[in-house]
Design a protein around this motif. Structure first.
Motif, PDB file in Angstrom:
ATOM      1  N   GLN A 432       0.760  -1.200   0.112  1.00  0.00           N
ATOM      2  CA  GLN A 432      -0.128  -0.165   0.147  1.00  0.00           C
ATOM      3  C   GLN A 432       0.952   1.348  -0.273  1.00  0.00           C
ATOM      4  N   VAL A 433       1.954   1.193  -0.933  1.00  0.00           N
ATOM      5  CA  VAL A 433       2.845   2.373  -0.797  1.00  0.00           C
ATOM      6  C   VAL A 433       2.522   2.867  -2.283  1.00  0.00           C
ATOM      7  N   ASP A 434       2.434   4.214  -2.317  1.00  0.00           N
ATOM      8  CA  ASP A 434       2.125   5.043  -3.790  1.00  0.00           C
ATOM      9  C   ASP A 434       3.616   5.717  -4.005  1.00  0.00           C
ATOM     10  N   PHE A 435       3.620   5.648  -5.160  1.00  0.00           N
ATOM     11  CA  PHE A 435       5.175   6.295  -5.572  1.00  0.00           C
ATOM     12  C   PHE A 435       5.043   7.679  -5.939  1.00  0.00           C
ATOM     13  N   GLY A 472       1.570   1.359   4.992  1.00  0.00           N
ATOM     14  CA  GLY A 472       1.570   2.024   3.760  1.00  0.00           C
ATOM     15  C   GLY A 472       2.271   3.553   3.916  1.00  0.00           C
ATOM     16  N   GLY A 473       2.261   4.112   2.766  1.00  0.00           N
ATOM     17  CA  GLY A 473       2.680   5.530   2.694  1.00  0.00           C
ATOM     18  C   GLY A 473       2.903   5.922   1.314  1.00  0.00           C
ATOM     19  N   LYS A 474       3.814   7.094   1.399  1.00  0.00           N
ATOM     20  CA  LYS A 474       4.264   7.621   0.031  1.00  0.00           C
ATOM     21  C   LYS A 474       5.744   7.585   0.078  1.00  0.00           C
ATOM     22  N   LEU A 475       6.169   7.083  -1.100  1.00  0.00           N
ATOM     23  CA  LEU A 475       7.680   6.904  -1.599  1.00  0.00           C
ATOM     24  C   LEU A 475       7.981   8.073  -2.691  1.00  0.00           C
ATOM     25  N   SER A 476       8.726   8.859  -2.471  1.00  0.00           N
ATOM     26  CA  SER A 476       9.095   9.991  -3.313  1.00  0.00           C
ATOM     27  C   SER A 476      10.411   9.723  -3.598  1.00  0.00           C
ATOM     28  N   LEU A 477      10.722   9.753  -4.959  1.00  0.00           N
ATOM     29  CA  LEU A 477      12.000   9.814  -5.628  1.00  0.00           C
ATOM     30  C   LEU A 477      12.132  11.012  -6.495  1.00  0.00           C
ATOM     31  N   ARG A 478      13.288  11.650  -6.310  1.00  0.00           N
ATOM     32  CA  ARG A 478      13.520  12.908  -7.049  1.00  0.00           C
ATOM     33  C   ARG A 478      15.005  12.786  -7.870  1.00  0.00           C
TER      34      ARG A 478
END
Length: 571
Positions: A432-435, A472-478
């Motif tokens: 339940q992780v959003d990219f 779950g949570g949010k996974l940010s890639l920059r």
């Protein structure tokens, strides 16, 4: 821990402790013993020399005292005649003159004729006409012109001694005698006091006391055996002995001759008192030695224990690394097997897609009249889509499982990040992780090993996903360019890393995951890969606010030159 291994570590700890203690104490004992022996020898010699000098000095003072008094009596006897001293008050005047010069040391004066009868007397006693013919001193005065007698009680029944000077020959021989105050003379000797037990006295040739001892007890002091110690060659006649009394106490006895050897000055002091300063110094030194020894033993035990614990940790890390190598080998075998299976599946899937397309073409040409044309067409489309999906999955699996290639190639970072996200998408969906991707498409390509950088990013993404499980949570890639470097950031909204663990997060085998969930090698390998590429990796985290890993990689020189030229033009 296995009992045999624990026993081995205990033996190692014991051997280390014994080695350190032995190596530390051996030179300490040898050097300390040598210094202790030298100190004791030198101090003993100094004490004996000091006592010898003190006794010799006082013996010289006493001899000077006796000689002065003898000279004074000789002067009166030689400057006065028998008739002069025995008439009128001349003897009384002579006594007063001597007492005015020397005090009450001279008690009385008397003139004795050749028969031993005192024919003139000046003094506090009624001794005129006294008969000294039987006295030892009078008999001795017939053989010598000047004598100093031993102490005796005589007619006055109190201790005293006399100085006598004889003049003339035969019946005309007469003697001038002077009595010396015994208390004044004894004070000269009793004044010799050193320490708490030191005292002095005088003995004649027969061992009879010529002065009062310190107390009555000392009159019965019997010291046996006598052992001569010390070598005072510079002091003539001075001897030093060491002996033991009946009570077991050891005494130091120093003697010096008096009155030409007829008397001797004796000084005695308990050995424990004479060497009390040395004993105190030795006790203090021994105390320091014992304290230092205890400190050495304690440090040896602590250091050996720490070393053994360190050895245990190294052995455990080595054992864990061996297990990790075995697991890595298993993973490599599984990877090769997966690559083989994917390769075998890829060909049939490609044929299925081609056959589905060919069936679709046939349906377009000949099967439009079939009642189920629409359903068949939908099924063919679904077969084609799923087949392409299978092909895409096997392609990604092959890409992931291919052997690590450290060759540096030009690579576009945004495309590379999207590829990693596609690989991890299924795992993220289950967790339940959003990219959230923020990719700078205009950033220049970097020179790096694609497989190694993929390993780093996959490890960071997997760690972030696992940290946010199961809520779950949010996974940010920059990605982008910052300060002339390519920057890749992986940030999650997980629980964060405790501040105490941030400093150890890149240490080998350090992990906060439960047993079986991680070996602690992932981030340390990532750290090594990034630094091998000439870049840096750091972490920022706060409890409850998530964690962010930032990778900084150098840009190729060809991409930095325009920026440099622009900065020069700007300046």
């Amino acid at each position: 821990m296995h009992p045999e291994r624990k026993s081995s570590y205990d033996n190692l700890s014991r051997n280390l402790s014994l080695t350190v203690i032995t190596v530390s104490f051996a030179p300490l004992i040898l050097v300390g013993g040598l210094i202790f022996h030298q100190f004791r020898s030198i101090y003993t010699e100094k004490v004996f020399a000091h006592l010898g000098e003190v006794v010799d000095k006082h013996a010289a003072d006493i001899n000077t005292f006796l000689q002065d008094k003898l000279t004074e009596v000789q002067y009166i006897a030689r400057t006065s005649s028998f008739e002069y001293l025995t008439t009128s008050n001349h003897l009384e005047k002579a006594l007063r003159g001597m007492q005015q010069q020397y005090g009450r040391i001279f008690v009385d004066l008397g003139v004795v004729d050749s028969q031993g009868r005192q024919v003139a007397y000046a003094g506090p006693f009624n001794l005129l006409g006294a008969d000294y013919s039987g006295a030892d001193w009078f008999r001795n005065s017939k053989e010598r012109d000047a004598i100093i007698s031993d102490v005796f009680e005589g007619l006055r029944q109190s201790p005293h001694f006399i100085i006598s000077i004889s003049q003339g020959r035969g019946e005309a021989r007469w003697t001038l005698r002077a009595t010396i105050d015994f208390l004044s003379f004894s004070y000269l000797v009793q004044n010799i006091r050193i320490g708490e037990t030191g005292f002095a006295y005088i003995l004649n040739g027969r061992g009879v006391y010529q002065t009062r001892p310190k107390d009555e007890r000392n009159q019965d002091l019997e010291l046996t055996p006598r052992r001569q110690v010390g070598d005072i060659s510079s002091l003539a006649g001075v001897s030093i002995f060491e002996s033991v009394d009946r009570g077991g106490d050891t005494y130091v006895t120093v003697t010096a001759p008096l009155k030409g050897g007829d008397w001797k000055l004796v000084y005695q002091q308990k050995t424990s008192d004479a060497f009390s300063a040395m004993t105190r110094t030795e006790l203090v030194t021994l105390g320091i030695f014992l304290i230092g020894g205890l400190a050495i033993v304690a440090m040896a035990l602590i250091i050996s224990r720490k070393l053994v614990l360190r050895f245990q940790a190294i052995d455990q890390e080595s054992e864990l690394m061996s297990k990790q190598i075995v697991e890595t080998g298993k993973l490599a075998a599984i990877g090769e097997l997966a690559a083989g299976i994917a390769h075998e599946i890829n060909n049939p899937v490609a044929i299925m897609i081609e056959e589905a397309g060919w069936v679709g073409d046939l349906m377009e040409d000949e099967g439009k009249d079939l009642p189920s044309y629409g359903e068949i067409r939908r099924a063919l489309t679904q077969v084609g889509n799923q087949g392409r999906r299978c092909k895409d999955i096997t392609h990604k699996l092959l890409s992931f499982a291919r052997q690590s290639d450290s060759r540096v190639t030009e690579m576009a970072v945004p495309d590379f990040i999207r590829e990693v996200v596609d690989i991890s998408m299924q795992q993220a969906r289950f967790a339940q992780v959003d990219f959230n991707l923020d990719l700078d498409e205009s950033m220049p390509c970097i020179s790096a090993s694609a497989t190694e950088l993929q390993q780093v990013l996959l490890n960071l993404v997997n760690n972030a996903i696992q940290a946010m499980e199961p809520d779950g949570g949010k996974l940010s890639l920059r990605c982008g360019v910052q300060d002339g470097q390519a920057v890749i950031a992986v940030e999650d909204t997980g629980p964060g890393i405790p501040a105490a663990n941030l400093g150890r997060i890149f240490d080998p085998f350090f992990t906060t995951k439960p047993v079986g969930k991680g070996s602690g090698l992932g981030l340390s390998i990532c750290f090594g890969i990034i630094h091998q590429m000439g870049g840096e990796i750091d972490v920022e985290s706060a409890m409850g606010k998530g964690t962010r890993f930032t990778i900084r990689l150098p840009l190729p020189a060809s991409t930095r030159q325009p920026e440099t030229r622009q900065e020069i033009q700007h300046d």
